[in-house]
Enzyme design. Structure first.
Site, short mmCIF file in Angstrom:
data_model
loop_
_atom_site.label_atom_id
_atom_site.label_comp_id
_atom_site.label_asym_id
_atom_site.label_seq_id
_atom_site.Cartn_x
_atom_site.Cartn_y
_atom_site.Cartn_z
CG ASN A 185 -1.74 -1.07 1.16
OD1 ASN A 185 -1.98 -1.92 -0.02
ND2 ASN A 185 -2.88 -1.29 2.26
CB THR B 153 -16.48 39.09 -29.86
OG1 THR B 153 -17.35 40.29 -30.62
CG2 THR B 153 -15.20 40.28 -29.44
CG HIS B 154 -20.55 37.29 -30.22
ND1 HIS B 154 -21.13 36.85 -29.12
CD2 HIS B 154 -20.18 38.62 -29.63
CE1 HIS B 154 -21.28 37.89 -28.27
NE2 HIS B 154 -20.53 38.83 -28.51
CB SER C 32 -10.70 12.79 -49.07
OG SER C 32 -11.74 11.95 -49.52
CE LYS D 7 -13.33 17.00 -48.10
NZ LYS D 7 -13.47 17.90 -47.14
CD GLU E 192 -10.94 17.50 -38.56
OE1 GLU E 192 -11.41 16.28 -39.00
OE2 GLU E 192 -11.23 18.42 -39.69
CE1 TYR F 215 -4.20 0.21 -2.85
CE2 TYR F 215 -5.52 -1.58 -1.97
CZ TYR F 215 -4.92 -0.98 -2.81
OH TYR F 215 -4.70 -1.37 -4.35
#
Ligand code: ARG
Length: 467
Positions: A110, A155-156, A277, A283, A290, A317
């Protein structure tokens, strides 16, 4: 199945029970920490007169040989043993005989596993810190090259005011600075050594816990033996700091993905960091960004799993705590790999300065500056806001930017406009005028970059002193 605790039992463990219970598959990664702790433990046993000189010599030679053979690959860790502690002890006894059986005097698995994990967490924190530092060096290089690279700030996700690429990336530099502080903080709080806590209630042998703690690089021994064996706060704190790092990397990923899109085209990820791709020949996908964004969920999951495992555990423990390992190892491996990949992607990425500047010029990012211009001409800000709002509407109807409007057209909106409006709303002027601390203006930015340079060259002693 070689177990340390067979004496009390009259039957062998069921094979499936044995496998369910065993942790060797994953705690084998702790072999170096385990051996290190054992060598110091044996040295202390000898110092205290609990084992003899020759027993210590046998034990430490044996443990060093095990370490060497494991590293060379001549000794293999198999599931014949329940966990790494059993594996090391059994092999030691096989190699050196009687002395090996004395190693576990005054110790329990332990406190042993608590030590191994604490040592592992310490070195993982140090590794992640240096990965982040390497990333900061790359960020600083890109920042230095882009003090005058104008781009829209958002912003946004709507164009707001112009900034520079250096300024935008500086935000991530700050995040990684805080991340590194969090790692150091966690390291410093995990600075007491649990070895010697025994199973939960210390031991009757005259152990020198101070000695063991110092030899292993800790500040001192833990002060409550029950807490020592049941504390996994350092694991949770590290997972929490790692989760925050992933949150930052995930936000950065998202921006790279947007910037790399056909519509934005602010950056071009190098071919060596993009993927294609199988069906669409045109692509070039930002898979690395990602994946980093995706793996964030996995690291959060490990934090949540560990918090949940510890919730409601009585002292001291409990076997539940064996669940601290797989997720923690995976989180550390994942974060390390993500930082490395992301850093290299940024290092090789092309920033398309012309596209960024053009984007900052369309979309009225200078509207606030136009209002500030009117304020300088004596108009109250609230009125200026209204006037520029009408100007923007008029520009949209005419499909023109503010600087494309003639002075006559501007005067139709407000008599206060003069020829100097064109300089006042130029991209350069909009950024340049922002020189408060932390703002994107060149002067302010250069000062901050200097602070960052000194920070990266920092000579202050590292907190990562445990080996
Ligand atoms: N494999 C165990 C773990 O990782 C080691 C400690 C075992 N202690 C015990 N009393 N069963 O937590």
């Amino acid at each position: 199945m070689a177990q340390l605790w067979g004496g009390r039992f009259t039957k062998d463990t069921d094979r499936n029970v044995y496998l369910f219970n065993a942790s060797i598959d994953y705690d084998k990664r702790l072999y170096a920490e385990d051996i290190r702790g054992s060598i110091v433990h044996a040295q202390m046993l000898k110092k205290q007169g609990i084992i003899s000189d020759s027993e210590l010599a046998d034990i430490s030679n044996g443990l060093s040989a095990i370490l060497k053979q494991l590293e060379e690959g001549t000794l293999k860790i198999t599931d014949e043993y329940e966990d790494i502690h059993s594996f090391v002890e059994a092999n030691l006894t096989r190699m050196v005989g009687e002395a090996g059986k004395k190693l576990h005097t005054g110790r329990s698995r332990n406190d042993q596993v608590a030590l191994d994990m604490k040592l592992y967490v310490g070195s993982a924190l140090k590794t992640i810190d240096s990965e982040l530092k390497e990333f900061q060096k790359i960020l600083l290089r890109v920042m230095e090259e882009n003090i005058e690279t104008y781009m829209p700030g958002f912003t946004h996700l709507q164009k707001a005011q112009p900034v520079t690429l250096a300024h935008h990336l500086g935000a991530y530099f700050e995040m990684f600075k805080r991340d590194r502080q969090r790692l150091a903080d966690c390291y410093e709080r995990a600075s007491s050594c649990p070895l010697g806590a025994g199973a939960l209630a210390g031991t009757t042998y005259p152990l020198d816990r101070e000695y063991v703690a110092t030899e292993l690089g800790f500040d001192g021994p833990t002060l409550n033996s029950m807490d020592s064996v049941s504390d996994r706060d350092h694991v949770i704190e590290m997972l929490s700091a790692l989760s925050i790092i992933m949150m930052h990397l995930s936000r950065f990923s998202e921006e790279v993905i947007i910037w790399n899109s056909n519509e934005y085209g602010f950056v071009e990820i190098d071919d060596s960091f993009s993927t294609g791709s199988s069906i669409m020949p045109q692509k070039k996908n930002p898979d690395i960004a990602e994946l980093v964004r995706g793996k964030t969920g996995r690291v959060y999951g490990h934090l949540m799993a560990m918090l949940t495992t510890m919730k409601g555990l009585p002292l001291a423990y409990n076997k539940d705590m064996q669940e601290d390992k797989e997720g923690t190892f995976d989180a550390v491996d994942t974060v390390k790999e993500c930082i490395t990949m992301f850093r290299q992607m940024v290092d090789t990425m092309k920033f398309r300065k012309d596209v960024m500047a053009k984007s900052a010029m369309i979309g009225f990012t200078n509207a606030t500056d136009a209002a500030d211009y009117l304020v300088r001409k004596g108009v109250a800000f609230r009125d200026a806001h209204g006037i520029i709002g009408r100007l923007v509407l008029c520009c949209i109807e005419k499909n023109k930017s503010i600087e494309e409007m003639s002075l006559d057209e501007l005067k139709e909106i407000s008599e206060k406009f003069e020829n100097d409006i064109y300089d006042a709303v130029s991209l350069k002027a909009c950024v340049e005028r922002r020189n408060t601390v932390g703002a994107p203006g060149i002067k302010a930015m250069k000062e901050v970059i200097e602070v960052y340079r000194r920070y990266l060259e920092g000579q202050e002693p590292s907190v990562y002193t445990r080996i």
